[in-house]
Scaffold this active site. Structure first.
Site, PDB file in Angstrom:
ATOM      1  N   GLU A 118       0.797  -1.230   0.000  1.00  0.00           N
ATOM      2  CA  GLU A 118       0.000   0.000   0.000  1.00  0.00           C
ATOM      3  C   GLU A 118       0.833   1.286   0.000  1.00  0.00           C
ATOM      4  O   GLU A 118       0.517   2.237  -0.704  1.00  0.00           O
ATOM      5  CB  GLU A 118      -0.942   0.021   1.222  1.00  0.00           C
ATOM      6  CG  GLU A 118      -1.793   1.285   1.245  1.00  0.00           C
ATOM      7  CD  GLU A 118      -2.714   1.400   2.450  1.00  0.00           C
ATOM      8  OE1 GLU A 118      -2.730   0.505   3.306  1.00  0.00           O
ATOM      9  OE2 GLU A 118      -3.425   2.423   2.519  1.00  0.00           O
ATOM     10  N   ASP A 180      -0.693  -5.269   3.064  1.00  0.00           N
ATOM     11  CA  ASP A 180      -1.269  -4.073   3.691  1.00  0.00           C
ATOM     12  C   ASP A 180      -0.588  -3.982   5.059  1.00  0.00           C
ATOM     13  O   ASP A 180      -0.872  -4.765   5.966  1.00  0.00           O
ATOM     14  CB  ASP A 180      -2.791  -4.225   3.844  1.00  0.00           C
ATOM     15  CG  ASP A 180      -3.455  -2.894   4.175  1.00  0.00           C
ATOM     16  OD1 ASP A 180      -2.761  -1.998   4.699  1.00  0.00           O
ATOM     17  OD2 ASP A 180      -4.663  -2.760   3.904  1.00  0.00           O
ATOM     18  N   ILE A 182      -0.594  -1.866   7.596  1.00  0.00           N
ATOM     19  CA  ILE A 182      -1.646  -1.770   8.628  1.00  0.00           C
ATOM     20  C   ILE A 182      -2.955  -1.595   7.884  1.00  0.00           C
ATOM     21  O   ILE A 182      -3.147  -0.600   7.182  1.00  0.00           O
ATOM     22  CB  ILE A 182      -1.443  -0.579   9.588  1.00  0.00           C
ATOM     23  CG1 ILE A 182      -0.196  -0.808  10.443  1.00  0.00           C
ATOM     24  CG2 ILE A 182      -2.673  -0.434  10.505  1.00  0.00           C
ATOM     25  CD1 ILE A 182      -0.037   0.176  11.590  1.00  0.00           C
ATOM     26  N   ASP A 183      -3.802  -2.573   8.000  1.00  0.00           N
ATOM     27  CA  ASP A 183      -5.146  -2.436   7.435  1.00  0.00           C
ATOM     28  C   ASP A 183      -6.036  -1.968   8.575  1.00  0.00           C
ATOM     29  O   ASP A 183      -6.011  -2.544   9.664  1.00  0.00           O
ATOM     30  CB  ASP A 183      -5.624  -3.782   6.892  1.00  0.00           C
ATOM     31  CG  ASP A 183      -6.992  -3.655   6.250  1.00  0.00           C
ATOM     32  OD1 ASP A 183      -7.226  -2.662   5.534  1.00  0.00           O
ATOM     33  OD2 ASP A 183      -7.839  -4.543   6.479  1.00  0.00           O
ATOM     34  N   THR A 185      -6.042   1.576   9.445  1.00  0.00           N
ATOM     35  CA  THR A 185      -5.230   2.600  10.143  1.00  0.00           C
ATOM     36  C   THR A 185      -6.111   3.459  11.056  1.00  0.00           C
ATOM     37  O   THR A 185      -5.682   3.857  12.143  1.00  0.00           O
ATOM     38  CB  THR A 185      -4.480   3.470   9.110  1.00  0.00           C
ATOM     39  OG1 THR A 185      -3.721   2.602   8.268  1.00  0.00           O
ATOM     40  CG2 THR A 185      -3.524   4.455   9.781  1.00  0.00           C
ATOM     41  N   HIS A 279     -16.954   3.859   4.816  1.00  0.00           N
ATOM     42  CA  HIS A 279     -16.375   2.770   4.027  1.00  0.00           C
ATOM     43  C   HIS A 279     -17.404   1.814   3.437  1.00  0.00           C
ATOM     44  O   HIS A 279     -17.050   0.949   2.639  1.00  0.00           O
ATOM     45  CB  HIS A 279     -15.376   1.960   4.877  1.00  0.00           C
ATOM     46  CG  HIS A 279     -14.144   2.735   5.219  1.00  0.00           C
ATOM     47  ND1 HIS A 279     -13.072   2.177   5.866  1.00  0.00           N
ATOM     48  CD2 HIS A 279     -13.812   4.036   4.996  1.00  0.00           C
ATOM     49  CE1 HIS A 279     -12.129   3.093   6.042  1.00  0.00           C
ATOM     50  NE2 HIS A 279     -12.554   4.234   5.524  1.00  0.00           N
ATOM     51  N   SER A 303     -10.962  -3.178   9.695  1.00  0.00           N
ATOM     52  CA  SER A 303      -9.903  -3.982   9.052  1.00  0.00           C
ATOM     53  C   SER A 303     -10.313  -5.410   8.688  1.00  0.00           C
ATOM     54  O   SER A 303     -11.439  -5.836   8.920  1.00  0.00           O
ATOM     55  CB  SER A 303      -8.663  -4.042   9.959  1.00  0.00           C
ATOM     56  OG  SER A 303      -8.796  -5.054  10.952  1.00  0.00           O
ATOM     57  N   LYS A 306     -12.153  -8.596  10.421  1.00  0.00           N
ATOM     58  CA  LYS A 306     -13.501  -9.129  10.133  1.00  0.00           C
ATOM     59  C   LYS A 306     -13.404 -10.496   9.461  1.00  0.00           C
ATOM     60  O   LYS A 306     -14.164 -11.405   9.766  1.00  0.00           O
ATOM     61  CB  LYS A 306     -14.278  -8.163   9.217  1.00  0.00           C
ATOM     62  CG  LYS A 306     -14.695  -6.872   9.899  1.00  0.00           C
ATOM     63  CD  LYS A 306     -15.605  -6.028   9.021  1.00  0.00           C
ATOM     64  CE  LYS A 306     -14.887  -5.173   8.019  1.00  0.00           C
ATOM     65  NZ  LYS A 306     -13.960  -4.167   8.555  1.00  0.00           N
ATOM     66  N   ARG A 320     -19.828  -5.614   2.526  1.00  0.00           N
ATOM     67  CA  ARG A 320     -19.010  -4.412   2.257  1.00  0.00           C
ATOM     68  C   ARG A 320     -19.466  -3.776   0.938  1.00  0.00           C
ATOM     69  O   ARG A 320     -19.258  -4.346  -0.135  1.00  0.00           O
ATOM     70  CB  ARG A 320     -17.539  -4.811   2.168  1.00  0.00           C
ATOM     71  CG  ARG A 320     -16.607  -3.616   2.006  1.00  0.00           C
ATOM     72  CD  ARG A 320     -15.150  -4.024   1.909  1.00  0.00           C
ATOM     73  NE  ARG A 320     -14.295  -2.864   1.988  1.00  0.00           N
ATOM     74  CZ  ARG A 320     -13.820  -2.370   3.121  1.00  0.00           C
ATOM     75  NH1 ARG A 320     -14.087  -2.956   4.261  1.00  0.00           N
ATOM     76  NH2 ARG A 320     -13.073  -1.301   3.116  1.00  0.00           N
ATOM     77  N   ASP A 332      -6.358  -5.022   0.488  1.00  0.00           N
ATOM     78  CA  ASP A 332      -7.419  -4.928   1.498  1.00  0.00           C
ATOM     79  C   ASP A 332      -8.212  -6.227   1.632  1.00  0.00           C
ATOM     80  O   ASP A 332      -9.075  -6.331   2.511  1.00  0.00           O
ATOM     81  CB  ASP A 332      -8.382  -3.782   1.158  1.00  0.00           C
ATOM     82  CG  ASP A 332      -7.833  -2.434   1.608  1.00  0.00           C
ATOM     83  OD1 ASP A 332      -7.185  -2.378   2.665  1.00  0.00           O
ATOM     84  OD2 ASP A 332      -8.038  -1.431   0.884  1.00  0.00           O
TER      85      ASP A 332
HETATM   86  N1  LIG Z   1     -14.326   5.422   1.083  1.00  0.00           N
HETATM   87  C1  LIG Z   1     -13.917   4.178   1.276  1.00  0.00           C
HETATM   88  N2  LIG Z   1     -14.705   3.125   0.965  1.00  0.00           N
HETATM   89  C2  LIG Z   1     -14.297   1.860   1.172  1.00  0.00           C
HETATM   90  N3  LIG Z   1     -13.092   1.542   1.692  1.00  0.00           N
HETATM   91  C3  LIG Z   1     -12.264   2.542   1.997  1.00  0.00           C
HETATM   92  C4  LIG Z   1     -12.619   3.904   1.821  1.00  0.00           C
HETATM   93  N4  LIG Z   1     -11.595   4.663   2.237  1.00  0.00           N
HETATM   94  C5  LIG Z   1     -10.630   3.813   2.639  1.00  0.00           C
HETATM   95  N5  LIG Z   1     -11.041   2.542   2.492  1.00  0.00           N
HETATM   96  C6  LIG Z   1     -10.305   1.297   2.750  1.00  0.00           C
HETATM   97  O1  LIG Z   1     -10.840   0.665   3.877  1.00  0.00           O
HETATM   98  C7  LIG Z   1      -9.773   0.025   4.534  1.00  0.00           C
HETATM   99  C8  LIG Z   1     -10.162  -0.294   5.955  1.00  0.00           C
HETATM  100  O2  LIG Z   1     -11.194  -1.219   5.901  1.00  0.00           O
HETATM  101  P1  LIG Z   1     -12.341  -1.302   7.002  1.00  0.00           P
HETATM  102  O3  LIG Z   1     -13.360  -0.307   6.624  1.00  0.00           O
HETATM  103  O4  LIG Z   1     -12.808  -2.703   6.806  1.00  0.00           O
HETATM  104  O5  LIG Z   1     -11.701  -1.048   8.304  1.00  0.00           O
HETATM  105  C9  LIG Z   1      -8.655   1.013   4.417  1.00  0.00           C
HETATM  106  O6  LIG Z   1      -7.449   0.338   4.535  1.00  0.00           O
HETATM  107  P2  LIG Z   1      -6.200   1.068   5.249  1.00  0.00           P
HETATM  108  O7  LIG Z   1      -6.567   1.337   6.652  1.00  0.00           O
HETATM  109  O8  LIG Z   1      -5.161   0.028   5.062  1.00  0.00           O
HETATM  110  O9  LIG Z   1      -5.926   2.310   4.455  1.00  0.00           O
HETATM  111  C10 LIG Z   1      -8.854   1.584   3.022  1.00  0.00           C
HETATM  112  O10 LIG Z   1      -8.115   0.920   2.029  1.00  0.00           O
HETATM  113 MG   LIG Z   2      -6.213  -1.545   4.065  1.00  0.00          MG
HETATM  114 MG   LIG Z   3      -3.135   0.080   5.201  1.00  0.00          MG
HETATM  115 MG   LIG Z   4      -4.294   3.361   4.139  1.00  0.00          MG
END
Ligand SMILES: Nc1ncnc2c1ncn2[C@@H]1O[C@H](COP(=O)(O)O)[C@@H](OP(=O)(O)O)[C@H]1O
Ligand SMILES: [Mg+2]
Ligand SMILES: [Mg+2]
Ligand SMILES: [Mg+2]
Length: 398
Positions: A118, A180, A182-183, A185, A279, A303, A306, A320, A332
């Site tokens: 990433e 990734d 940190i998924d 963040t 998200h 992240s 799930k 999702r 992701d």
């Molecule tokens: N508007 C959006 N819609 C869907 N996913 C998004 C988003 N903005 C960021 N993300 C993604 O959602 C991930 C986190 O997933 P979750 O919603 O399941 O916690 C993020 O990973 P990072 O934290 O690695 O950037 C990012 O890639």
């Molecule tokens: Mg991610």
């Molecule tokens: Mg990340």
């Molecule tokens: Mg990110």
């Protein structure tokens, strides 16, 4: 290709005799055997083919978990930056990417793979990022030296090069690690769930995956604490093709095979969605859940934790549905996908098509991602179809 990864890193920083093997007892690089996992079936031939890669991935992800835990405990304002798309990134995201890229490079023949990850070092090379780069380099070196496997220290340039080795485009041919660092963040910053997610693509297919979830309790989500064993926190899910999914604690103990929930009754099923409202479309998930007859309220977690929680049966469904225009990235979902698939679950897009990880850094998707067990999938697909139809009808009457 990997020969161009981390240019000069090994030669410039290593004393010549330091090509040691990883030493962490709980994550040996030696192939795992039946004696180490007495409760497990003999691994299939397919999964044996990736045994070494799997143990390297587990080692790399567990090392990175230590780095992340350290940062999360003492998160400084200066540890957090904003990327050009306004999403947050921390010293732990960069540090993890550098660390894992370094371990892969050291442990696996370097001309045999590339890395799709990433983060990149663009912002870290700016004049005002000197302090943050110094901190990342310290974090990586502290983690390596506390582990003791590698008797070396990375320079700031090594760290930048290690981060940038993740620029591969992936694709349908050859082997590509997908990371990734940190998924979730945003969850990491809140002190909630996050995951270090590492997978391997071989000829376009995900063949192994590791999900380190340092904040995930060993007891099922939603279940109250019962005894001290159940109080432990920090889970490592791993899976390789044909070999099933294994959950162990991040300290290496208690490896057990996991399986998705076998419920056939949606009224008994609970469903996961993103903690972050931005998200995923919550109205749509709620309409799908209602059509399906799900009674429980959504369980919201950050992240790919799930996917891990679903693989061990904490919940039965993950929905999702990103808002229009959002493009899902392979890092992701790749590790989470194989952890669930090897635990007997099904991951597909909203029309029931399998996810295609062979098209580069992005997933080419129809609307959303849905995950459940094989029995519930046909019912879920019907509910999704109906809910999407209603959504488009109400949009066209506006
Ligand atoms: N508007 C959006 N819609 C869907 N996913 C998004 C988003 N903005 C960021 N993300 C993604 O959602 C991930 C986190 O997933 P979750 O919603 O399941 O916690 C993020 O990973 P990072 O934290 O690695 O950037 C990012 O890639
Ligand atoms: Mg991610
Ligand atoms: Mg990340
Ligand atoms: Mg990110």
């Amino acid at each position: 290709m990997a020969s161009s990864l981390l240019p000069g890193l090994l030669s410039s920083t290593l004393p010549s005799k330091t090509l040691t093997r990883l030493s962490l007892q709980q994550f040996p690089i030696r192939p795992t055997s039946r004696t180490q996992y007495p409760s497990l079936r003999v691994l299939s031939i397919a999964s044996m083919a990736y045994e070494r890669e799997l143990s390297v991935a587990k080692k790399a992800a567990s090392l990175a978990s230590r780095l992340c835990q350290k940062v999360q405990k003492a998160l400084l304002q200066s540890d957090v930056q904003s990327k050009s798309d306004k999403s947050p990134v921390t010293v732990a995201d960069y540090g993890t990417q550098a660390l894992i890229s370094f371990v892969l490079q050291r442990e696996i023949p370097s001309d045999s793979f590339s890395l799709v990850a990433e983060e990149d070092s663009g912002d870290l090379r700016k004049e005002d990022s000197k302090e943050i780069l110094k901190r990342i380099t310290e974090l990586v070196n502290d983690t390596l030296s506390a582990d003791g496997t590698y008797n070396l220290s990375l320079s700031e340039d090594d760290v930048l090069a290690a981060i940038d080795s993740g620029k591969s485009e992936g694709g349908p041919h050859g082997r590509h690690w997908v990371l990734d660092p940190i998924d979730g963040t945003k969850g990491f910053l809140r002190g909630d769930q996050y995951a270090i997610a590492l997978a391997l693509l071989d000829e376009g297919k995900v063949v192994l995956g590791v999900l380190a979830c340092p904040n995930l309790p060993s007891r099922p989500i939603g279940e109250p604490e019962k005894n001290s064993l159940q109080n432990s926190v920090g889970c490592l899910f791993s899976a390789s093709i044909g070999g099933g999914s294994v959950l162990q604690l991040l300290d290496g103990s208690s490896p057990t095979k996991v399986h998705v929930s076998t419920t056939e009754n949606p009224a008994e099923a609970s469903f996961f969605e993103s903690y972050e409202a931005a998200h995923s479309m919550r109205d749509l998930s709620s309409s799908i859940a209602k059509k399906l007859g799900v009674q429980a309220p959504p369980v919201r977690i950050d992240s790919q934790a799930k996917y891990g929680a679903l693989a061990r049966g904490d919940g039965a469904i993950y929905l999702r549905f990103p808002h229009q225009g959002y493009r899902e990235k392979i890092w992701d979902h790749a590790a989470g996908y194989i952890v669930v698939a090897e635990a007997g679950g099904v991951v597909s897009d909203a029309s029931g098509k399998p996810l295609d990880f062979s098209r580069g850094r992005y997933l080419d998707l129809d609307t959303g991602i849905i995950v459940t067990n094989q029995k519930l999938m046909p019912l879920l697909l019907n509910a999704v179809r109906e809910a999407l139809k209603e959504q488009s009808q109400s949009a066209s009457t506006l």
